[in-house]
Design an enzyme around this catalytic site. Structure first.
Site, mmCIF file in Angstrom:
data_model
loop_
_atom_site.group_PDB
_atom_site.id
_atom_site.type_symbol
_atom_site.label_atom_id
_atom_site.label_comp_id
_atom_site.label_asym_id
_atom_site.label_seq_id
_atom_site.Cartn_x
_atom_site.Cartn_y
_atom_site.Cartn_z
ATOM 1 N N HIS A 288 36.112 40.512 45.878
ATOM 2 C CA HIS A 288 37.008 39.628 45.136
ATOM 3 C C HIS A 288 38.129 39.113 46.040
ATOM 4 O O HIS A 288 38.486 37.936 46.004
ATOM 5 C CB HIS A 288 37.632 40.370 43.943
ATOM 6 C CG HIS A 288 36.656 40.809 42.911
ATOM 7 N ND1 HIS A 288 36.317 42.128 42.731
ATOM 8 C CD2 HIS A 288 35.950 40.113 41.983
ATOM 9 C CE1 HIS A 288 35.453 42.232 41.739
ATOM 10 N NE2 HIS A 288 35.207 41.023 41.270
ATOM 11 N N ALA B 268 38.539 45.218 37.994
ATOM 12 C CA ALA B 268 37.915 46.271 38.810
ATOM 13 C C ALA B 268 37.686 45.720 40.223
ATOM 14 O O ALA B 268 36.590 45.765 40.761
ATOM 15 C CB ALA B 268 36.613 46.753 38.186
ATOM 16 N N GLN C 202 24.456 32.707 38.685
ATOM 17 C CA GLN C 202 25.673 32.355 37.953
ATOM 18 C C GLN C 202 26.329 31.113 38.533
ATOM 19 O O GLN C 202 26.825 30.250 37.786
ATOM 20 C CB GLN C 202 26.653 33.528 37.997
ATOM 21 C CG GLN C 202 28.010 33.229 37.377
ATOM 22 C CD GLN C 202 28.909 34.439 37.388
ATOM 23 O OE1 GLN C 202 28.805 35.290 36.511
ATOM 24 N NE2 GLN C 202 29.793 34.534 38.375
#
Length: 299
Positions: free
Chosen positions: A45, A40, A161
């Site tokens: 990204h 997605a 993360q």
């Protein structure tokens, strides 16, 4: 090593094929970068891909919707999957290899190993998504070992993360350099996320845009010396008034190690938040002052 020729992007679905290609690259003396994703894709990204292309000879992007990191089965079921569009975007960006394993390839029958990272995985998202970071650490460890990449690129939007992945790689002696890249944002400041496309309720998109604005103002106030508790309480009230259904957390943490801070301690700090607009969970963070503690490091 000169990179005058950019080979056409290849797509593989198995560990064997991935390793065969990487082995050939390394025999030629090429450096290899990895951008792990769940698909997605958006420009956030692609900014990681561009960062990798600037410094690495070959770039792999992985797309795998990891069932181990979803604490809510319905969230896994509704996670957007846009494989064809993703592949086209990556090819146009100059990606060399797309690695898109199946769930069976990543977790074969009998798979029973999980990696649990303490400390930095506790609190924040870890407190609200049980087992989430175990799933993240496990799949990222596998991707590191499968790809044998020299460097991996992550966005700072998922700040906790990055800390979890770095701790895991350091503790397990995985020789890879982790590169933290700045959060990419929409015109109104909202952090780019695959979840943003689910903001379909009337006014949801405008409500979501209140998050980065509130965090930026709060960070400025804390940096100016206002009491942390006072600023956080006012910011929480501001977000609820703006239409957030829930504020899961709003905390000040030390940038370098995520230690909780009730007041500034002179070191770079990070303001982190998670909340819901309708049914969509959003996370974001902003630095309070000083340079980021997430400089490039070799795990």
């Amino acid at each position: 090593m000169l990179k005058t020729l950019t080979p056409e992007m290849r797509t593989v679905h198995t560990v064997e094929a991935l390793r065969r290609i990487v082995r050939g690259w390394k025999q030629d003396g090429l450096t290899v970068g990895l951008v792990p994703t769940m698909g997605a894709l958006h420009d956030g990204h692609l900014s990681l891909v561009r960062a990798a292309l600037r410094t690495m000879d070959r770039v792999i992007v992985s797309i795998f919707v990891n069932p181990m990191q979803f604490d809510n089965p319905s969230d896994l079921g509704t996670y957007p999957r846009t494989e064809d569009e993703d592949s086209q975007m990556l090819a146009e960006a100059g990606t060399h290899l797309l690695y898109a394993p199946t769930a069976t390839e990543m977790y074969p029958p009998g798979f029973s190993t999980s990696i649990s990272v303490g400390s930095v995985a506790e609190g924040l998202c870890g407190a609200h998504r049980p087992g989430h970071f175990d799933g993240v650490a496990t799949v990222v460890c596998k991707l590191f070992l499968q790809s044998q990449a020299d460097a991996a690129f992550f966005g700072e939007k998922d700040f906790q993360q990055i800390h979890v992945v770095r701790r895991m790689a350091t503790d397990l002696d995985i020789p890879i350099r982790l590169v933290a890249c700045p959060t990419r944002r929409e015109e109104d400041g909202l952090a780019m996320s695959s979840r943003n496309r689910r903001l379909t309720g009337t006014g949801d998109r405008d409500r979501a845009g209140a998050l980065p604005a509130a965090l930026t103002d709060a960070a400025r106030e804390i940096a100016s010396g206002r009491p942390v508790g006072t600023v956080l309480a006012a910011t929480r009230a501001r977000l609820l008034k703006a239409g957030f259904a829930e504020i899961e957390y709003l905390e000040l943490r030390r940038d370098a190690d995520l230690a909780p801070l009730s007041e500034r301690d002179g070191q770079p700090a990070r303001l982190l938040a998670a909340g819901r607009v309708g049914t969509v969970r959003l996370i974001d963070n902003v630095p309070v002052d000083g340079p980021s503690g997430l400089d490039d490091r070799t795990a």
